[in-house]
Structures are given as structure tokens and as C-alpha cells.
Design an enzyme around this catalytic site. Sequence first.
Site, PDB file in Angstrom:
ATOM      1  N   GLN A   1       7.397  -5.355   7.963  1.00  0.00           N
ATOM      2  CA  GLN A   1       8.299  -4.710   8.919  1.00  0.00           C
ATOM      3  C   GLN A   1       7.633  -3.536   9.661  1.00  0.00           C
ATOM      4  O   GLN A   1       7.649  -3.463  10.896  1.00  0.00           O
ATOM      5  CB  GLN A   1       9.529  -4.227   8.130  1.00  0.00           C
ATOM      6  CG  GLN A   1      10.416  -3.284   8.870  1.00  0.00           C
ATOM      7  CD  GLN A   1      11.690  -2.943   8.127  1.00  0.00           C
ATOM      8  OE1 GLN A   1      12.749  -2.944   8.728  1.00  0.00           O
ATOM      9  NE2 GLN A   1      11.630  -2.637   6.849  1.00  0.00           N
TER      10      GLN A   1
ATOM     11  N   TYR B   1       9.701   0.056  -9.320  1.00  0.00           N
ATOM     12  CA  TYR B   1       9.210   0.227  -7.945  1.00  0.00           C
ATOM     13  C   TYR B   1       8.807   1.691  -7.700  1.00  0.00           C
ATOM     14  O   TYR B   1       7.693   1.973  -7.248  1.00  0.00           O
ATOM     15  CB  TYR B   1      10.285  -0.227  -6.953  1.00  0.00           C
ATOM     16  CG  TYR B   1       9.994   0.101  -5.512  1.00  0.00           C
ATOM     17  CD1 TYR B   1       9.016  -0.581  -4.796  1.00  0.00           C
ATOM     18  CD2 TYR B   1      10.713   1.107  -4.852  1.00  0.00           C
ATOM     19  CE1 TYR B   1       8.759  -0.275  -3.467  1.00  0.00           C
ATOM     20  CE2 TYR B   1      10.461   1.416  -3.519  1.00  0.00           C
ATOM     21  CZ  TYR B   1       9.490   0.722  -2.836  1.00  0.00           C
ATOM     22  OH  TYR B   1       9.238   1.032  -1.516  1.00  0.00           O
TER      23      TYR B   1
HETATM   24  N1  LIG Z   1      11.931  -1.138   3.181  1.00  0.00           N
HETATM   25  C1  LIG Z   1      12.412   0.044   2.788  1.00  0.00           C
HETATM   26  O1  LIG Z   1      13.630   0.281   2.741  1.00  0.00           O
HETATM   27  C2  LIG Z   1      11.451   1.147   2.394  1.00  0.00           C
HETATM   28  C3  LIG Z   1      11.966   2.377   2.023  1.00  0.00           C
HETATM   29  C4  LIG Z   1      11.083   3.388   1.691  1.00  0.00           C
HETATM   30  C5  LIG Z   1       9.720   3.157   1.729  1.00  0.00           C
HETATM   31  N2  LIG Z   1       9.233   1.936   2.084  1.00  0.00           N
HETATM   32  C6  LIG Z   1       7.789   1.745   2.115  1.00  0.00           C
HETATM   33  O2  LIG Z   1       7.417   1.509   3.467  1.00  0.00           O
HETATM   34  C7  LIG Z   1       6.268   0.684   3.518  1.00  0.00           C
HETATM   35  C8  LIG Z   1       6.478  -0.458   4.492  1.00  0.00           C
HETATM   36  O3  LIG Z   1       7.584  -1.228   4.043  1.00  0.00           O
HETATM   37  P1  LIG Z   1       8.083  -2.521   4.816  1.00  0.00           P
HETATM   38  O4  LIG Z   1       9.568  -2.461   4.834  1.00  0.00           O
HETATM   39  O5  LIG Z   1       7.326  -2.677   6.087  1.00  0.00           O
HETATM   40  O6  LIG Z   1       7.642  -3.640   3.776  1.00  0.00           O
HETATM   41  P2  LIG Z   1       7.647  -5.235   3.922  1.00  0.00           P
HETATM   42  O7  LIG Z   1       8.274  -5.653   5.207  1.00  0.00           O
HETATM   43  O8  LIG Z   1       8.184  -5.756   2.642  1.00  0.00           O
HETATM   44  O9  LIG Z   1       6.100  -5.576   4.021  1.00  0.00           O
HETATM   45  C9  LIG Z   1       5.230  -5.463   2.945  1.00  0.00           C
HETATM   46  C10 LIG Z   1       3.977  -6.185   3.319  1.00  0.00           C
HETATM   47  O10 LIG Z   1       3.001  -5.971   2.295  1.00  0.00           O
HETATM   48  C11 LIG Z   1       2.253  -7.156   2.190  1.00  0.00           C
HETATM   49  N3  LIG Z   1       1.531  -7.216   0.905  1.00  0.00           N
HETATM   50  C12 LIG Z   1       2.037  -7.404  -0.344  1.00  0.00           C
HETATM   51  N4  LIG Z   1       1.036  -7.429  -1.245  1.00  0.00           N
HETATM   52  C13 LIG Z   1      -0.120  -7.243  -0.550  1.00  0.00           C
HETATM   53  C14 LIG Z   1      -1.481  -7.168  -0.904  1.00  0.00           C
HETATM   54  N5  LIG Z   1      -1.884  -7.295  -2.186  1.00  0.00           N
HETATM   55  N6  LIG Z   1      -2.411  -6.969   0.065  1.00  0.00           N
HETATM   56  C15 LIG Z   1      -2.028  -6.861   1.364  1.00  0.00           C
HETATM   57  N7  LIG Z   1      -0.767  -6.935   1.764  1.00  0.00           N
HETATM   58  C16 LIG Z   1       0.191  -7.115   0.829  1.00  0.00           C
HETATM   59  C17 LIG Z   1       3.271  -8.269   2.336  1.00  0.00           C
HETATM   60  O11 LIG Z   1       2.626  -9.456   2.718  1.00  0.00           O
HETATM   61  P3  LIG Z   1       3.140 -10.880   2.151  1.00  0.00           P
HETATM   62  O12 LIG Z   1       4.557 -10.989   2.591  1.00  0.00           O
HETATM   63  O13 LIG Z   1       2.214 -11.841   2.794  1.00  0.00           O
HETATM   64  O14 LIG Z   1       3.000 -10.771   0.659  1.00  0.00           O
HETATM   65  C18 LIG Z   1       4.144  -7.701   3.472  1.00  0.00           C
HETATM   66  O15 LIG Z   1       3.626  -8.102   4.730  1.00  0.00           O
HETATM   67  C19 LIG Z   1       5.981   0.258   2.078  1.00  0.00           C
HETATM   68  O16 LIG Z   1       4.974   1.085   1.546  1.00  0.00           O
HETATM   69  C20 LIG Z   1       7.289   0.535   1.359  1.00  0.00           C
HETATM   70  O17 LIG Z   1       7.078   0.821  -0.011  1.00  0.00           O
HETATM   71  C21 LIG Z   1      10.075   0.930   2.425  1.00  0.00           C
END
Ligand SMILES: NC(=O)c1ccc[n+]([C@@H]2O[C@H](COP(=O)([O-])OP(=O)(O)OC[C@H]3O[C@@H](n4cnc5c(N)ncnc54)[C@H](OP(=O)(O)O)[C@@H]3O)[C@@H](O)[C@H]2O)c1
Length: 283
Positions: free
Chosen positions: A12, A127
Site C-alpha cells: 500500500q 506484530y
Molecule cells: N496498514 C496499517 O494499518 C499500518 C499501521 C501502522 C504501521 N504500518 C506499517 O506501515 C508499513 C507499510 O504498510 P502497508 O500497509 O503498505 O503494508 P502492506 O500493504 O501489507 O505491504 C507490505 C509489503 O511487504 C512485502 N513483504 C513482505 N515480506 C517481505 C520480504 N521478506 N521482503 C520484501 N518485501 C516483503 C509484501 O509483499 P508480498 O505481498 O509479496 O509478500 C507487501 O508488498 C509497514 O511497515 C507497516 O508495518 C501499517
Amino acid sequence: MIQVLVTAKDGQLAQCIQSLTTQYHNFQFVFKSSSDLDITNKTNIEEVLGAQSFDYCINCAAYTAVDKAEEEIELADRVNHLGAKLLAESCHSFNVTLIHISTDFVFDGKSSKAYLESDNTNPLGVYGITKLKGEQAISKALERHFIIRTSWLYSEFGNNFLKTMLRLANQRDDIGVVGDQIGSPTYARDLADVILKLMESKTTNYGVYHYSNEGEVSWYDFAKEIFEVCNSSIKLNKIETKDYPTPAVRPKYSIMNTQKISQLLDLKIPNWKLSLAQAITNL
Ligand SMILES: NC(=O)c1ccc[n+]([C@@H]2O[C@H](COP(=O)([O-])OP(=O)(O)OC[C@H]3O[C@@H](n4cnc5c(N)ncnc54)[C@H](OP(=O)(O)O)[C@@H]3O)[C@@H](O)[C@H]2O)c1
């Protein structure tokens, strides 16, 4: 030109960064998917960082399945802790500044006032624990790092609360949403913009920062606003956390104080309602 590597290009946040790149002309970006760059594989990281000279690496890769993490402990740790550590160590070797994203889930939500970056952490679940260990490993391995903690991330990309509510509005007549967990929704595009501004500023005030949209709401209030903006007729019921048990315990109050980053970058952070309306328009 500032050379920037972005991990997890299909996630995302990375997609939001991609959507803004045309507005920032002094950056050259390389976006890598999880199959091009696995942050748990040291050789893979070194190949990518060694292929060209980067000034920044934005790590958007994470294990983000909060409930599943309670079972997949080892996998969550491998990505959120060990992956972040490997990336930081390689950034150190290749002289790259790391911008890493963390979460409000490093706190237990028992506070009654907005969390400062310096406040004690106490994650409630796997997490949060793995994300905190990732933060700690980065700050140990690499001076040139920015860790941005954010909360309740949503956008037109990926899976998130906004998209789930819109889907359910088309499928159901009524829905119950939790009204006793308070936080600040964050439009991932606003966060992406702040990350780009951070690099543009060339600041060397490394460390931990909090970023979310302005305002405090419950998930119920958030859902209510989504349905109002979209003119949905779905009946929304306020429920309590105890009526919606999940494997991972969520913080009850996870408001973060965002003054540190606002002052650093001279930001006027948009209110959550304004950003939500923008996101729905972009959808
Ligand atoms: N979403 C929320 O509400 C939220 C809230 C607070 C903080 N955050 C933080 O914000 C950041 C971005 O979140 P987001 O919502 O963009 O997450 P997301 O949409 O779930 O994307 C996570 C990405 O990480 C990739 N990934 C997983 N394992 C990996 C690996 N070993 N090497 C390389 N890529 C890998 C996944 O690829 P695949 O799908 O191909 O596995 C996916 O593209 C994260 O650090 C998250 O912890 C998120």
C-alpha cells in the site's frame, strides 16, 4: 539527483509513493517487489544495494497481518525484526540512509495522552513486538536512519479499513464496528508525501518520528464518516471490543504526538476527515 531504493513496491505505502514520484523531480527511484528484493535475504539485499549507488532506502516491506502474526510468530519476526536488521546493516555497509516505517502498536494504549517518541514502549502482541525489535535493531546497526511510526493506514491501494467498509456497504444491510478503540487514521498518500519531503529536506536529524493525520476517532466514527461521504445507507452499529474478539489485542488509545516531525519539516498535517474525503475521491 537523489537516488532512492523503495522495497515492497506492491504494498500500500510503496504504491502511494509511486503515485507521487512525478511531483518530485529531483529524485530517481528504483522500486523493488518482494520477489526482486527479499529483505530477509542478505545476499539479495547486497546485490541490489551494490548494483548502483543509493542515497536513501525506504523500507515499505513488513509482515502486516496483525492477527495471523499471533500464530506465525517466526515469520513475523523474520520480516519485521531480522529483515529490518539486515537491511540496516547493509545500508551501513553501503552508506545509505534508511527510512523505515513502524507502528503505534509498539505502545500498549494505556496512556490517556498522545504518545511522544520518547515514551516507554510496551507492545501487546506479536506484530508490535516484532516491529519494536526491528526499530531497536535498526538504531543499533545504523546511525543514518529515520523510523516513522504511523497508525491506521489506509488508501486507494491494497487492503485496508476504508476498502473493507466500502466492500461491506455493497454486501450487507448492517454492520457492527468497534467504538472503544481510539486512534488517528492516516492516509498513506499523506505519509508518502512526508517521506518525500523528509528526503528533500536533506535533514540529518536522525531518529524516531510519529506521523498520523490530525484528530482522534474510534473505528466506529471512522466508519460513520466513510459511509456519510459515500452516501451509503448501511446501518452502522457501535459495538465494544469485547463483542469483537480478535487473536491480537489492540491498543485502546493509540494517539501519537506528531509535533516532532511537524516542526522538523514545517508541516501542516491534514485533519483525518479532509484526507479521507481526498482518498475517497482518488478511489
Ligand atoms: N496498514 C496499517 O494499518 C499500518 C499501521 C501502522 C504501521 N504500518 C506499517 O506501515 C508499513 C507499510 O504498510 P502497508 O500497509 O503498505 O503494508 P502492506 O500493504 O501489507 O505491504 C507490505 C509489503 O511487504 C512485502 N513483504 C513482505 N515480506 C517481505 C520480504 N521478506 N521482503 C520484501 N518485501 C516483503 C509484501 O509483499 P508480498 O505481498 O509479496 O509478500 C507487501 O508488498 C509497514 O511497515 C507497516 O508495518 C501499517
